[in-house]
Design a protein around this motif. Structure first.
Motif, short mmCIF file in Angstrom:
data_model
loop_
_atom_site.label_atom_id
_atom_site.label_comp_id
_atom_site.label_asym_id
_atom_site.label_seq_id
_atom_site.Cartn_x
_atom_site.Cartn_y
_atom_site.Cartn_z
N LYS A 6 6.78 -1.44 11.02
CA LYS A 6 5.98 -2.58 10.61
C LYS A 6 4.51 -2.18 10.58
O LYS A 6 4.00 -1.57 11.51
N ILE A 7 3.84 -2.53 9.49
CA ILE A 7 2.45 -2.14 9.28
C ILE A 7 1.56 -3.37 9.44
O ILE A 7 1.74 -4.36 8.73
N SER A 8 0.61 -3.29 10.35
CA SER A 8 -0.38 -4.35 10.54
C SER A 8 -1.66 -3.95 9.83
O SER A 8 -2.17 -2.85 10.03
N LEU A 9 -2.18 -4.87 9.00
CA LEU A 9 -3.34 -4.59 8.19
C LEU A 9 -4.45 -5.61 8.46
O LEU A 9 -4.20 -6.69 8.99
N SER A 10 -5.67 -5.24 8.09
CA SER A 10 -6.81 -6.14 8.24
C SER A 10 -7.72 -6.01 7.04
O SER A 10 -8.11 -4.90 6.66
N ILE A 11 -8.08 -7.16 6.46
CA ILE A 11 -9.05 -7.16 5.37
C ILE A 11 -10.46 -7.21 5.95
O ILE A 11 -11.36 -6.50 5.49
N LYS A 12 -10.66 -8.02 7.00
CA LYS A 12 -12.01 -8.16 7.54
C LYS A 12 -12.51 -6.88 8.19
O LYS A 12 -13.70 -6.59 8.15
N ILE A 49 0.86 -1.18 0.00
CA ILE A 49 0.00 0.00 0.00
C ILE A 49 0.89 1.23 0.00
O ILE A 49 1.81 1.32 0.79
N GLU A 50 0.62 2.13 -0.90
CA GLU A 50 1.36 3.40 -1.01
C GLU A 50 2.87 3.19 -0.99
O GLU A 50 3.61 3.90 -0.29
N GLY A 51 3.34 2.17 -1.72
CA GLY A 51 4.78 1.94 -1.84
C GLY A 51 5.40 1.23 -0.65
O GLY A 51 6.60 0.98 -0.64
N LYS A 52 4.61 0.90 0.36
CA LYS A 52 5.13 0.18 1.52
C LYS A 52 4.39 -1.15 1.65
O LYS A 52 3.28 -1.31 1.14
N THR A 53 5.02 -2.09 2.35
CA THR A 53 4.42 -3.41 2.50
C THR A 53 4.00 -3.63 3.95
O THR A 53 4.76 -3.37 4.88
N GLY A 54 2.77 -4.12 4.11
CA GLY A 54 2.25 -4.44 5.43
C GLY A 54 1.76 -5.88 5.46
O GLY A 54 1.58 -6.51 4.43
N LEU A 55 1.54 -6.38 6.67
CA LEU A 55 1.11 -7.76 6.83
C LEU A 55 -0.35 -7.84 7.25
O LEU A 55 -0.77 -7.17 8.20
N VAL A 56 -1.10 -8.68 6.55
CA VAL A 56 -2.46 -9.04 6.96
C VAL A 56 -2.32 -10.42 7.59
O VAL A 56 -2.06 -11.40 6.90
N HIS A 57 -2.42 -10.48 8.91
CA HIS A 57 -2.32 -11.77 9.60
C HIS A 57 -3.49 -12.65 9.18
O HIS A 57 -4.58 -12.14 8.85
N ILE A 58 -3.30 -13.95 9.20
CA ILE A 58 -4.33 -14.90 8.75
C ILE A 58 -5.64 -14.72 9.52
O ILE A 58 -6.72 -14.92 8.98
N SER A 59 -5.54 -14.28 10.78
CA SER A 59 -6.76 -14.07 11.57
C SER A 59 -7.52 -12.82 11.14
O SER A 59 -8.65 -12.62 11.57
N GLU A 60 -6.93 -11.98 10.31
CA GLU A 60 -7.56 -10.74 9.86
C GLU A 60 -7.99 -10.81 8.39
O GLU A 60 -8.32 -9.79 7.80
N VAL A 61 -8.03 -12.02 7.84
CA VAL A 61 -8.41 -12.17 6.43
C VAL A 61 -9.92 -12.22 6.26
O VAL A 61 -10.47 -11.58 5.36
N ALA A 62 -10.60 -12.98 7.11
CA ALA A 62 -12.05 -13.16 6.96
C ALA A 62 -12.70 -13.26 8.33
O ALA A 62 -12.03 -13.51 9.33
N ASP A 63 -14.04 -13.08 8.34
CA ASP A 63 -14.79 -13.19 9.60
C ASP A 63 -14.81 -14.61 10.13
O ASP A 63 -14.90 -14.83 11.32
N SER A 64 -14.74 -15.58 9.24
CA SER A 64 -14.77 -16.99 9.65
C SER A 64 -13.33 -17.49 9.82
O SER A 64 -12.37 -16.82 9.43
#
Length: 137
Positions: free
Chosen positions: A67-73, A25-40
């Motif tokens: 370090k950037i922490s991200l969430s999809i859910k 995102i915006e030229g930087k890389t962050g991590l979406v932990h597996i627990s933040e991918v979906a509601d299930s």
């Protein structure tokens, strides 16, 4: 837009691991932990994401080391809440008292008490019989 916690941005999945996905995102890389991918529960992240997917992510935090922490859910639109059903308990109580359920209940209780009394009498007779026979031995 500057990178700040709480922002929702669109990014590109650049790498997938067993524990999460790295999103640029915006030229930087962050991590979406597996627990933040979906509601299930997500057992295999590859069933939800592939590299080069465009995803909306929410910036959860940026630590002192960058370090950037991200969430999809958390970036997804919140689910619509269901309005609870209102019940008029006064009218429900009137319906149940007007039914013949109370008479049925009383019949059941009287049969139960009768059966219980008979069983209790049988137990007492059996104990008396055993105690009389035990003394004669």
């Amino acid at each position: 837009m500057t990178l700040m916690a709480g922002n929702i941005l669109e990014g590109t999945v650049v790498n997938i691991t067993n524990f999460g996905a790295f999103v640029e995102i915006e030229g930087k890389t962050g991590l979406v932990h597996i627990s933040e991918v979906a509601d299930s529960f997500v057992k295999d992240i590859r069933q939800h994401l592939t590299e080069q997917d465009k995803v909306k992510v929410k910036v959860i935090s940026i630590d002192d080391n960058g370090k950037i922490s991200l969430s999809i859910k958390q970036a997804s639109v919140p689910k619509r809440t269901v309005k609870p059903v209102e019940i008029d308990w006064a009218s429900e109580n009137k319906k149940s008292t007007n039914n013949h359920n109370t008479a049925g209940f009383e019949d059941i209780m009287s049969r139960f008490l009768k059966d219980s009394e008979e069983r209790l009498q049988d137990v007492k007779k059996n104990q008396d019989f055993k105690s009389r026979n035990g003394k004669k031995s």
